[in-house]
Design a protein around this motif. Structure first.
Motif, mmCIF file in Angstrom:
data_model
loop_
_atom_site.group_PDB
_atom_site.id
_atom_site.type_symbol
_atom_site.label_atom_id
_atom_site.label_comp_id
_atom_site.label_asym_id
_atom_site.label_seq_id
_atom_site.Cartn_x
_atom_site.Cartn_y
_atom_site.Cartn_z
ATOM 1 N N GLY A 79 8.041 21.134 -7.671
ATOM 2 C CA GLY A 79 7.131 21.790 -6.645
ATOM 3 C C GLY A 79 7.054 20.808 -5.315
ATOM 4 N N MET A 80 7.706 19.654 -5.212
ATOM 5 C CA MET A 80 7.610 18.756 -4.073
ATOM 6 C C MET A 80 8.653 19.199 -2.996
ATOM 7 S SD MET A 80 8.624 14.602 -4.223
ATOM 8 C CE MET A 80 8.294 13.888 -2.910
ATOM 9 N N PRO A 81 8.125 19.397 -1.977
ATOM 10 C CA PRO A 81 8.843 19.722 -0.736
ATOM 11 C C PRO A 81 9.755 18.316 -0.334
ATOM 12 C CG PRO A 81 6.489 19.371 0.026
ATOM 13 C CD PRO A 81 6.670 19.140 -1.506
ATOM 14 N N ILE A 82 10.966 18.604 0.209
ATOM 15 C CA ILE A 82 11.897 17.553 0.487
ATOM 16 C C ILE A 82 12.717 18.093 1.793
ATOM 17 C CG2 ILE A 82 12.284 16.579 -1.960
ATOM 18 C CD1 ILE A 82 14.623 18.046 -2.013
ATOM 19 N N THR A 83 13.119 17.018 2.307
ATOM 20 C CA THR A 83 14.255 17.232 3.415
ATOM 21 C C THR A 83 15.409 16.510 3.091
ATOM 22 O OG1 THR A 83 12.410 16.976 5.319
ATOM 23 C CG2 THR A 83 14.626 16.396 5.927
ATOM 24 N N LEU A 90 14.087 9.177 -0.434
ATOM 25 C CA LEU A 90 13.490 9.438 -2.117
ATOM 26 C C LEU A 90 14.814 9.270 -3.217
ATOM 27 C CD1 LEU A 90 11.137 12.404 -1.561
ATOM 28 C CD2 LEU A 90 10.760 10.146 -1.808
ATOM 29 N N GLY A 91 15.931 9.482 -2.620
ATOM 30 C CA GLY A 91 17.243 9.207 -3.311
ATOM 31 C C GLY A 91 18.460 9.729 -2.450
ATOM 32 N N HIS A 92 19.641 10.182 -3.240
ATOM 33 C CA HIS A 92 20.882 10.515 -2.488
ATOM 34 C C HIS A 92 21.438 11.163 -3.647
ATOM 35 C CE1 HIS A 92 22.071 6.956 -5.148
ATOM 36 N NE2 HIS A 92 23.266 7.443 -5.111
ATOM 37 N N SER A 93 22.645 12.030 -3.167
ATOM 38 C CA SER A 93 23.561 12.579 -4.154
ATOM 39 C C SER A 93 24.945 12.658 -3.425
ATOM 40 C CB SER A 93 22.869 13.971 -4.458
ATOM 41 O OG SER A 93 24.038 14.984 -5.179
ATOM 42 N N PHE A 94 25.950 12.481 -4.496
ATOM 43 C CA PHE A 94 27.419 12.691 -3.612
ATOM 44 C C PHE A 94 28.185 13.919 -3.856
ATOM 45 C CE2 PHE A 94 27.267 7.664 -4.638
ATOM 46 C CZ PHE A 94 27.113 7.441 -3.097
ATOM 47 N N GLU A 95 28.660 14.439 -3.153
ATOM 48 C CA GLU A 95 29.499 15.689 -3.438
ATOM 49 C C GLU A 95 30.878 15.162 -3.259
ATOM 50 O OE1 GLU A 95 30.045 20.386 -2.350
ATOM 51 O OE2 GLU A 95 29.486 18.899 -0.491
ATOM 52 N N CYS A 96 31.879 15.281 -4.343
ATOM 53 C CA CYS A 96 33.089 14.749 -4.298
ATOM 54 C C CYS A 96 33.953 15.623 -4.183
ATOM 55 C CB CYS A 96 33.140 13.846 -5.647
ATOM 56 S SG CYS A 96 32.039 12.497 -5.676
ATOM 57 N N GLY A 113 0.791 -1.180 -0.031
ATOM 58 C CA GLY A 113 -0.062 0.005 -0.147
ATOM 59 C C GLY A 113 1.090 1.233 -0.057
ATOM 60 N N ALA A 114 2.155 1.093 0.280
ATOM 61 C CA ALA A 114 3.097 2.293 0.268
ATOM 62 C C ALA A 114 3.009 2.914 -1.016
ATOM 63 C CB ALA A 114 4.352 2.169 1.051
ATOM 64 N N SER A 115 3.232 4.204 -1.428
ATOM 65 C CA SER A 115 3.300 4.660 -2.657
ATOM 66 C C SER A 115 4.103 5.907 -2.726
ATOM 67 C CB SER A 115 2.194 4.861 -3.302
ATOM 68 O OG SER A 115 2.023 5.440 -4.663
ATOM 69 N N PHE A 116 5.421 5.840 -3.052
ATOM 70 C CA PHE A 116 6.335 7.001 -3.165
ATOM 71 C C PHE A 116 6.968 7.198 -4.680
ATOM 72 C CE2 PHE A 116 6.406 4.820 1.024
ATOM 73 C CZ PHE A 116 6.077 5.942 1.729
ATOM 74 N N PRO A 117 7.558 8.218 -4.860
ATOM 75 C CA PRO A 117 8.165 8.479 -6.155
ATOM 76 C C PRO A 117 9.388 7.408 -6.155
ATOM 77 C CG PRO A 117 7.819 10.512 -5.125
ATOM 78 C CD PRO A 117 7.291 9.425 -4.160
ATOM 79 N N HIS A 168 8.246 3.175 3.448
ATOM 80 C CA HIS A 168 7.192 2.499 4.159
ATOM 81 C C HIS A 168 6.243 3.822 4.527
ATOM 82 C CE1 HIS A 168 4.845 0.859 7.431
ATOM 83 N NE2 HIS A 168 4.962 -0.339 6.796
ATOM 84 N N SER A 169 5.084 3.593 4.615
ATOM 85 C CA SER A 169 3.935 4.470 4.780
ATOM 86 C C SER A 169 4.148 5.197 6.227
ATOM 87 C CB SER A 169 2.470 3.874 4.651
ATOM 88 O OG SER A 169 2.683 2.740 5.415
#
Length: 868
Positions: free
Chosen positions: A587-591, A625-631, A544-548, A618-619
């Protein structure tokens, strides 16, 4: 006098250690070059055999293949320059697309030269031919996925020689023959999936020995006969046998299943009554079989169930309009059976029921009652074995007698304790044992002598449980008596206690089911290496969990979302690094959490951690939602890892239980919020592999979004050094003393934190100091044994009038158990979840009865049921 000449050998003696050191490092460098060359050559041979993937075409001895950028169809993972994971995904090529010199035996012989390979995933590549016996040479494999190809022939028994194997996925091939009995020797196997093949025969008895098995999927084959008893596989969560020829007996199964699919088989007998105790079951599909006998309406009330399909069988029995249902149900199919009576009101929004004999509003698509009566008479139901008979009448009789005897026993205990404390002036030191009240009735149909002996052991254990419960009651009452000031007060307390017990014996509303406890023997197998393929388990636990989709973010995206990490976007700095809030271009808010890396490593070295984090979705979690590397620019090593999570703008649970009176949650909403918290912790423990334990959960970490959905915002991220030590499903043998104990009790640490949250939820006041917890727990424990008025006096005044006695007692008891000083006496997470579901059900039932007595409709307001 002339100086004595120095010998040539002495003059160079100081160079010998240096020469040895140079020789040593040159040897190491040479060996490293040889290893790199060998692995590069293997990958080149692999590309020549498949003509795929394109990324390997340009590979040469000067290429650092460990740093090849991963893509959705090709990924290499290295550890200390050794290739440990190879993932290749094609586009469903036909066998003719492969080079003419392709041979499955040559393919696996080539890959066998990669001595450190732990994960091999070759999916949708059009691979054909038999799975060769030489597959056993891949001795380091832990995960093997060769699904969606054209492999044919039998499953070789030599697979059993892969002793480290933890996940075996052979789906969507052309395999035939029987499942090799040697499969039972893979004692670390967690996932076994062979769906969509042409396997036949029966399932070997050796499967029952796979104690670590969590997923068993044999759907869409030609397997027949009865399934071996799986009741002792306590870790099994997902069982799918759809579209086979299993039967006629219902399989003997463990009670912790989450998903059970038996659709379209040859089951002919009745459903076991013990199925109604599968409290974690979310999906049940027994459709398109020949099941007979009474349908079990209690299935509709299973606390976790959201999908039930019992259509196209010959179930009989009566349904009633006021039958209760679980609020989680979203789909129920009872079509084409022999059911009579009235459709339960609670089912109408979600049910399909054509082809029965039910009286409904329009009467369409239903058979006359005589049809179901005649058909039911014609159905021949084989009686169960004599030693497994269970009847409702007997159960009620035993329950009634248990209540009477238990009531009398409590009176006796009160008098005994009073006399011991106040006549002898001393307290008898009775050893306190954990309460182990087994409520799961073993009513399954078992035909083997082993199962019969097991049932006799269960009966003996229940006797021990009763003795343990009496011991605990004496101990608790002794503590209460110590606080009673004088003899007159003692006599008054004794009289009131007798009256309270007698009232409960004669008043059916006073008979209460005690909090449930499950005896668990968790597997000690260390699955900490299983970092890549928890897909099945994760999908099972997050229905039932739904995320990008989880993805890699460009650093520029994050800078744009936070205005180049401007101070206005900064939220806080905690144990998991700096936290920013931002808004993506859509327009999606993120942390965003920025983790500074102390050591310099390439991005590839962090991928196994990132892969685990990608499964934290999980709900009831602030999900990844993802990750990013600073090198670093000089050596491309990672300086900062940014983790991107969903953003929840609302307040913490504390604000809603001990904050402003106008914002406080109702009693039902508080229990539902607690259920959300426990489900989130349950996912962290069992929904991913390896599980995340010792999450140091606080009520301020539990957020409620705009729809009052519960979200845990802080948990044990697997990128900190301390976390890596605690991410495990079993003990580390090298650890000793208290630290080893901390790991062993890691799940019970989270249970204690749940208890603290329950305590604040019940009392409605913030707990600011740790020493408050012990005092308030004692207050709760004493109040459980007092009268209703005294008990409610310590509950939050905002809700103390709206909670039923049964629901309040259940919440208090499970809270006290969670806060036990001895971790071994704390309940399991599953146990806590069951009791919270029970508390909600009895609360809803009490509210409906109260509304009926007042003549008002028994409907809940939207505000009452919003918390999820």
């Amino acid at each position: 006098m002339m100086a004595k000449p120095v010998s040539n050998s002495n003059s160079h003696s100081h160079l010998i250690p240096l020469l040895i050191l140079i020789l040593f490092f040159s040897t190491i460098f040479h060996l490293s070059e040889q290893l790199q060359f060998s692995q590069t050559q293997t990958l080149q041979n692999f590309q020549n055999l498949l003509g795929y993937p394109q990324e390997l075409l340009t590979l040469n001895t000067n290429t650092d293949f460990c740093n090849i950028e991963p893509t959705p169809h090709f990924t290499l993972v290295c550890y200390e320059e050794n290739l440990t994971q190879l993932h290749v995904v094609g586009n469903g090529f036909s066998p003719n697309a492969l080079p003419q010199n392709f041979s499955s035996e040559t393919l696996f012989a080539t890959l066998a030269t990669l001595s450190s390979l732990k994960v091999l995933s070759l999916v949708s590549l059009g691979l054909w031919g038999p799975i060769p016996q030489t597959i056993s040479q891949l001795s380091s494999l832990e995960i093997l996925n060769i699904s969606s190809n054209h492999f044919s022939g039998v499953v070789p028994s030599q697979i059993s020689l892969l002793k480290n194997l933890q996940s075996l996925v052979l789906d969507n091939n052309l395999l035939e023959g029987v499942i090799p009995s040697e499969i039972g020797t893979l004692q670390g196997l967690a996932v076994l999936s062979m769906k969509n093949n042409s396997l036949s025969g029966t399932v070997p008895d050796s499967v029952r020995t796979l104690q670590t098995l969590r997923v068993l999927d044999l759907s869409n084959n030609k397997i027949s006969g009865d399934l071996p008893s799986l009741r002792h596989l306590s870790n099994l969560q997902d069982l799918n046998l759809e579209n086979n020829k299993f039967g006629p007996h219902f399989p003997s199964l463990p009670t912790k299943l989450v998903s059970l699919v038996l659709k379209n088989n040859s089951f002919k007998l009745g459903l076991p009554s013990g199925l109604v105790t599968f409290y974690q079951l979310q999906k049940l599909d027994v459709s398109l079989n020949g099941f007979v006998g009474p349908f079990l309406p209690a299935l509709l009330s299973l606390p976790s169930l959201n999908y039930l399909d019992a259509s196209s069988n010959k179930f009989t029995g009566m349904l009633f309009k006021n039958d209760t249902c679980n609020d989680e149900l979203v789909f129920v199919n009872l079509s084409s059976n022999l059911l009579r009576g009235e459709l339960p009101t609670c089912l109408k929004p979600v049910v399909l029921y054509a082809g029965n004999c039910l009286s409904n509003d329009d009467g369409r698509n239903q058979n006359p009652a005589s049809f179901c009566s005649n058909e039911a008479i014609a159905v021949k139901i084989m009686p169960p074995q004599e030693n497994h008979k269970r009847t409702t009448g007997k159960t009620v009789l035993v329950s009634s007698m248990g209540g009477i005897v238990g009531g009398a026993l409590i009176v006796g205990v009160v008098i005994l304790v009073v006399s011991r404390v106040h006549k002898k002036g001393s307290v008898v030191k009775t050893p306190v044992k954990p309460t182990l009240e087994i409520v799961i009735s073993q009513a399954k149909k078992e035909e083997e002598d082993e199962d019969k002996e097991e049932e006799e052991k269960e009966t003996e254990k229940e006797g021990m449980v009763a003795a343990s419960s009496r011991s605990l009651s004496i101990s608790v009452l002794q503590r209460i008596m110590k606080r009673v000031p004088d003899k007159g007060a003692v006599e008054s307390f004794t009289r009131s206690m007798k009256e309270h017990v007698m009232n409960r014996m004669h008043n059916k509303n006073g008979v209460r089911t005690s909090t449930r406890s499950i005896i668990e023997h968790a597997s000690s197998v260390n699955t900490a290496k299983l970092l890549t393929d928890a897909r099945y388990i994760s999908e099972t636990m997050k229905m039932g969990a739904s995320f990008p989709a989880y993805r890699t973010f460009a650093l520029d995206e994050l800078k744009e979302a936070t205005n180049n990490f401007d101070a206005s976007s900064f939220v806080s700095e905690g144990p998991h690094g700096q936290i920013y809030k931002g808004v993506l271009s859509d327009g999606m808010p993120i942390t965003i959490r920025g983790l500074k890396m102390r050591k310099r490593h390439s991005p590839q070295n962090y991928m196994h951690h990132i892969e685990l984090i990608s499964k934290l979705r999980h709900s009831h979690l602030i999900s990844a939602l993802g990750h990013s590397f600073e090198c670093n620019q000089d050596d491309s090593s990672v300086s900062t890892i940014f983790l991107i999570f969903e953003f929840v703008p609302n307040k913490s649970l504390r604000s809603y239980v001990s904050g402003s009176p106008s914002e406080k949650l109702s009693w039902t909403q508080r229990i539902l919020a607690a259920i959300g918290v426990v489900k989130g912790i349950q996912f962290l423990h069992t929904g991913i592999v390896p599980g995340l334990y010792s999450n140091n959960l606080k009520i301020t970490d539990v957020l409620l979004d705009n729809n009052l959905n519960v979200k845990i915002s802080s948990y044990n991220l697997p990128l900190s050094a301390e976390t890596r030590r605690l991410v495990t499903n079993g003990p580390y043998p090298g650890l000793k003393g208290n630290f080893q104990e901390r790991i062993m009790d890691a799940d019970k640490n989270d249970v204690y934190d749940i208890g603290v949250i329950l305590l604040e939820t019940i009392l409605g006041r913030p707990l600011m100091f740790h020493n408050e917890v012990g005092t308030l727990k004692d207050l709760l424990q004493v109040s459980i044994k007092t009268d209703d008025i005294a008990r409610r006096s310590i509950v939050d005044p905002a809700v103390h009038k709206e909670c039923s006695n049964e629901s309040l007692m259940t919440m208090m008891e499970i809270c006290v158990r969670c806060l036990s000083n001895d971790p071994t006496e704390r309940p399991s997470v599953d146990d806590v979840l069951w009791n919270l579901h029970f508390a909600v059900q009895v609360q809803n039932s009490w509210r409906r009865d109260s509304n009926d007595q007042r003549g008002s409709p028994a409907s809940s307001s939207s505000h009452e049921t919003r918390v999820v």
